[in-house]
Design an enzyme around this catalytic site. Structure first.
Site, mmCIF file in Angstrom:
data_model
loop_
_atom_site.group_PDB
_atom_site.id
_atom_site.type_symbol
_atom_site.label_atom_id
_atom_site.label_comp_id
_atom_site.label_asym_id
_atom_site.label_seq_id
_atom_site.Cartn_x
_atom_site.Cartn_y
_atom_site.Cartn_z
ATOM 1 N N GLU B 278 38.059 61.516 40.542
ATOM 2 C CA GLU B 278 39.402 60.661 41.003
ATOM 3 C C GLU B 278 40.500 61.696 41.763
ATOM 4 O O GLU B 278 40.987 61.333 42.578
ATOM 5 C CB GLU B 278 40.235 60.455 39.452
ATOM 6 C CG GLU B 278 41.407 59.395 39.581
ATOM 7 C CD GLU B 278 41.576 58.836 38.675
ATOM 8 O OE1 GLU B 278 40.863 57.978 37.745
ATOM 9 O OE2 GLU B 278 42.788 59.078 37.923
ATOM 10 N N GLU B 281 38.994 61.568 45.078
ATOM 11 C CA GLU B 281 39.435 60.305 45.650
ATOM 12 C C GLU B 281 40.887 60.309 46.204
ATOM 13 O O GLU B 281 41.185 59.983 47.353
ATOM 14 C CB GLU B 281 39.224 59.200 44.484
ATOM 15 C CG GLU B 281 39.564 57.694 45.140
ATOM 16 C CD GLU B 281 39.449 56.686 43.773
ATOM 17 O OE1 GLU B 281 39.115 57.147 42.879
ATOM 18 O OE2 GLU B 281 39.462 55.634 44.243
ATOM 19 N N CYS B 298 41.329 54.659 33.809
ATOM 20 C CA CYS B 298 40.746 55.179 32.414
ATOM 21 C C CYS B 298 41.151 54.053 31.455
ATOM 22 O O CYS B 298 40.150 53.846 30.470
ATOM 23 C CB CYS B 298 41.273 56.288 31.758
ATOM 24 S SG CYS B 298 41.100 57.740 32.985
ATOM 25 N N SER B 318 42.026 53.690 41.125
ATOM 26 C CA SER B 318 40.815 54.275 41.457
ATOM 27 C C SER B 318 39.579 53.694 41.186
ATOM 28 O O SER B 318 39.502 52.893 40.289
ATOM 29 C CB SER B 318 41.028 55.652 40.519
ATOM 30 O OG SER B 318 39.756 56.333 40.416
ATOM 31 N N LYS B 357 38.389 49.035 24.454
ATOM 32 C CA LYS B 357 37.185 49.605 25.109
ATOM 33 C C LYS B 357 35.822 48.999 24.567
ATOM 34 O O LYS B 357 34.813 48.996 25.361
ATOM 35 C CB LYS B 357 36.918 51.130 24.305
ATOM 36 C CG LYS B 357 37.803 52.140 24.888
ATOM 37 C CD LYS B 357 37.294 52.348 26.312
ATOM 38 C CE LYS B 357 38.348 53.723 27.054
ATOM 39 N NZ LYS B 357 38.160 54.013 28.438
ATOM 40 N N GLU B 360 35.764 46.613 27.252
ATOM 41 C CA GLU B 360 35.306 47.226 28.578
ATOM 42 C C GLU B 360 33.451 47.515 28.538
ATOM 43 O O GLU B 360 32.979 47.334 29.605
ATOM 44 C CB GLU B 360 35.677 48.606 28.492
ATOM 45 C CG GLU B 360 35.545 49.463 30.039
ATOM 46 C CD GLU B 360 35.864 50.913 29.949
ATOM 47 O OE1 GLU B 360 36.895 51.096 30.810
ATOM 48 O OE2 GLU B 360 35.691 51.513 29.086
ATOM 49 N N GLU B 365 29.108 44.584 34.887
ATOM 50 C CA GLU B 365 28.473 45.349 35.816
ATOM 51 C C GLU B 365 28.195 46.864 35.362
ATOM 52 O O GLU B 365 27.562 47.767 35.944
ATOM 53 C CB GLU B 365 29.724 45.734 36.837
ATOM 54 C CG GLU B 365 31.092 46.145 36.199
ATOM 55 C CD GLU B 365 31.923 45.109 35.597
ATOM 56 O OE1 GLU B 365 31.500 44.182 35.195
ATOM 57 O OE2 GLU B 365 33.096 45.243 35.842
ATOM 58 N N CYS B 503 46.441 57.041 24.484
ATOM 59 C CA CYS B 503 45.270 56.823 23.544
ATOM 60 C C CYS B 503 45.636 57.408 22.208
ATOM 61 O O CYS B 503 45.212 56.670 21.185
ATOM 62 C CB CYS B 503 44.130 57.552 24.016
ATOM 63 S SG CYS B 503 43.772 57.220 26.016
#
Lengths: 153, 572
Positions: B278, B281, B298, B318, B357, B360, B365, B503
């Protein structure tokens, strides 16, 4: 009146929500606000669908499912109960052969309960669409239903 | 100051103090049920009622301010009887099958019934059963256990700005539900799980996946790996009743080995990797006039919100996968190759502070080997605590062990990911040194630390001042998005975390998280950072080796293939 015409009568602010919903409910013979209409109204006043649904589910005069042409709402609060509103209810159920929350097969009547409609002094009371009927007896209920059936009211 | 008497004790408190607050200040305990620190007072449950001399009826102490000369009784027979009756009435409309409930022994209603001495209920149970919502991978809703306290409604609306859950209907027919009584899956819900964290009973909980983990742990044909997120180590102590604050990595690793995991790895490793990817990037976008501000990726709750509600900001996010997904992708490719194992036989478990999560990990993908999910199962901090209890782990006695390699050496920067501002601080530590080509004098970025809703900092990069912003809780994210959507955002980099505190305040963290607990967990996070040998992600020798041996360099072709992803607008 179509939805856009109704909305254009009001500024796009949440405080006009209930007026809009009542207008939409009245605009159709089925007396309800469809899911698509609800979403459009929510977007128009800038709140979430859940908030509009919450308001609609709180007020008995509003419905998210199609109802009959005449929505009969019998008051279920204490003064009416003490004046035997259950007899009124039973008469209607017998006459129309439907239960609470149901609509007659000809889509003419729906039967519902409502919270207090402010007629405690003349209990038992009921409402048909926007019309209020009080001091109800068996005969009175039957004649009211007959008037609606025959198109007199 | 206001003077009053509560239970014959002279109480002095500032004007505006509620009876409940004043009483607690003087160690007089008034039980509550709907009341929750940091949320609005809605006086829904009426459990906290008290008697005030000369006042008609009982008053809710949570919402009544003290007045001079008030004489208050918090435990008169009238009060106790009212409280007991209210609790019995709530229980009479509740699925009180306590032993078959995830909240058994941690349920606030059960605790209240015990406190009030309800040995049997005078009222018959009149619960009309409603269907459960088990249609999403993150959260389970059981309306039969809901006591309509309204905490979830408040946290969803006022903290997260979502309004997914609302009060529907009226009186004793009132339900808490999404619009049209839809399943959460069909709504804007981001699966952040804040509702589950504040629920006093078992009405909203995470989807429990511990059985799946046990099954694989006992399957000799499976090589079961576990990764553990930075925010779990600062809260698991509370969950297992060991001690508040930090559990040493050594004890945690050891306890996980006792559960039967073949290898215990640290998500902090892929947090370091995230910083490399990141950070690169960000530098690339700054130097080539790319889309800015760059926003972090994230947090899966935030990604859900962006895909559902802010499709126009997706190019700002990102392309890095989250640390959890980077770990999974490496485990099923690089690691599988390295140990010479078929990815089909590798089972990756994540321990996360997060319910989103779970969602996720199920995204289509994320299948780096082309067929298996990179992360097979996600369990929350609470579920890990459950597994430790099932296994009878005694944290006092357990020995210390190191994380396994190759994903075991990590830095203080990675540990920061758990706290709001942490990703930004970690990124700045690395980006500053790479761009300015000189060591950072003070590696602590105070401006991005703490519980302020939106934080800002300015850093010199290549002679240019750049502005960064940090937000936590989705209501704050919305505030920042207005400028980004309008193209007027003054920032170069924005960190967004869905949960308040980041978190460490995640939806999968121990129940009843409040700001005080958030502050304690953040403090522990900074202790972890301070204790590390390496404090900057680019100094991590394992990360350097991974690039040398396998990935070549940050944002390389292979890195893009394994560690980056794309986003797509989702219409509801």
């Amino acid at each position: 009146m179509d939805l856009q015409t109704i909305l254009s009568k009001y500024p796009p602010q949440p405080q006009y929500l209930i007026e809009m919903l009542i207008d939409v409910d009245d605009a159709t013979e089925q007396h309800y606000v469809s899911e698509d209409e609800l979403r459009t109204i929510a977007a128009y006043v800038g709140v979430r669908d859940s908030q509009v649904y919450s308001v609609m589910s709180f007020y008995t005069m509003l419905s998210t499912t199609p109802r009959g042409k005449y929505v009969i709402q019998v008051c279920k609060d204490v003064p009416c109960y003490l004046n035997d509103d259950f007899n009124v209810l039973k008469t209607i159920q017998d006459e129309l052969a439907i239960g609470i929350g149901d609509t007659t097969p000809d889509q003419l009547f729906s039967l519902e309960l409502t919270a207090c409609i402010g007629c405690c002094d003349e209990a038992p009371a009921m409402r048909v669409n926007h019309e209020t009927y009080t001091n109800l007896s068996d005969e009175k209920v039957r004649s009211i239903l007959e008037s609606y059936r025959s198109g007199l009211l | 100051m206001i003077h009053c008497r509560i239970n014959n004790i002279d109480v002095v408190a500032e004007e505006g103090t509620t009876i409940l607050e004043a009483a607690r200040k003087f160690n007089i305990n008034i039980p509550t049920l709907c009341h929750y620190p940091d949320l609005h007072i809605n006086s829904d449950c009426r459990i906290c009622v008290v008697e005030i001399d000369g006042w008609r009826g009982l008053k809710t102490s949570c919402s009544t301010p003290i007045k001079d000369g008030m004489v208050i009784k918090t435990n008169s027979p009238k009060v106790l009887n009212a409280r007991k009756t209210i609790t019995e009435l709530i229980l009479s409309n509740h699925d009180a099958n306590c032993t078959a409930c995830v909240r058994n022994m941690s349920c606030e209603l059960q605790g209240l019934a015990k406190l009030l001495g309800i040995d049997e209920n005078r009222f018959e149970n009149v619960l009309e059963r409603r269907p459960l919502d088990l249609l999403n991978p993150s959260l389970a809703r059981n309306p039969n256990r809901c006591i309509k306290c309204g905490r979830c409604v408040d946290v969803c609306a006022s903290v997260q700005g979502m309004h997914v859950l609302e009060r529907m209907g009226r009186g004793h027919n009132m339900d808490i539900a999404p619009a049209f009584f839809q399943p959460l899956d069909d709504t804007f819900c981001t699966f952040c799980g804040q509702c589950a964290n504040v629920c006093p009973v078992g009405a909203i909980t995470e989807r429990d996946n511990t059985d799946q983990v046990w099954t694989k742990l006992h399957d000799p044909t499976k090589h079961v790996l576990v990764q553990i997120a930075p925010a779990v180590r600062v809260s698991i102590g509370e969950e297992v009743g060991y001690k508040k604050g930090l559990i040493s990595n050594g004890k945690l690793v050891s306890a996980m080995k006792h559960l039967g995991f073949n290898h215990v790895y640290d998500t902090n490793f892929t947090a370091d990797l995230t910083i490399m990817e990141e950070g690169t990037e960000l530098i690339h976008r700054i130097q080539t006039g790319g889309v800015l501000p760059l926003m972090t990726s994230c947090c899966p709750g935030w990604i859900n919100m962006a895909e559902q509600e802010y499709p126009e900001v997706l190019p700002h996010i990102s392309s890095c996968k989250s640390p959890q997904q980077m770990f999974g992708a490496l485990a099923k490719t690089y690691y599988a190759d390295k140990i010479g194992m078929d990815p089909d036989d590798i089972f990756v478990v994540s321990v996360m502070p997060c319910t989103a999560k779970k969602y996720e990990a199920t995204r289509e993908e994320f299948k780096a080997d082309g067929r298996n999910s990179d992360v097979d199962v996600v369990i929350t901090t609470r579920e890990l605590g459950k597994m430790f209890r099932q296994m009878g782990i005694d944290f006092d006695k357990i020995e210390e062990q190191d994380f396994d390699n190759p994903f075991g050496i990590t830095t203080g920067a990675a540990a920061l990911f758990g706290a709001t501002g942490g990703v930004t601080e970690a990124a700045l530590r690395t980006v500053y040194e790479i761009v300015n080509n000189k060591p950072l004098e003070d590696i602590v970025f105070k401006d991005v630390r703490g519980l302020k809703g939106i934080k800002e900092a300015t850093v010199e990069l290549g002679g240019q001042p750049i502005k960064v912003a940090v937000s936590h809780s989705l209501a704050n994210a919305r505030e920042l998005m207005e400028d980004v959507v309008a193209g007027t955002s003054p920032y170069t980099f924005i960190e967004i975390m869905a949960c308040p505190g980041g978190c460490i305040g995640g939806g999968g963290q121990p129940y009843g998280t409040d700001n005080k607990m958030r502050e304690e967990r953040i403090e522990s996070t900074y202790i972890v950072d301070g204790n590390m040998v390496y404090r900057k992600s680019h100094d991590n020798p394992s990360i350097q080796a991974l690039y040398k041996e396998y990935l070549e360099k940050p944002n390389s072709h292979l890195a893009h293939e394994l560690l980056h992803t794309t986003y797509a607008a989702r219409n509801l």
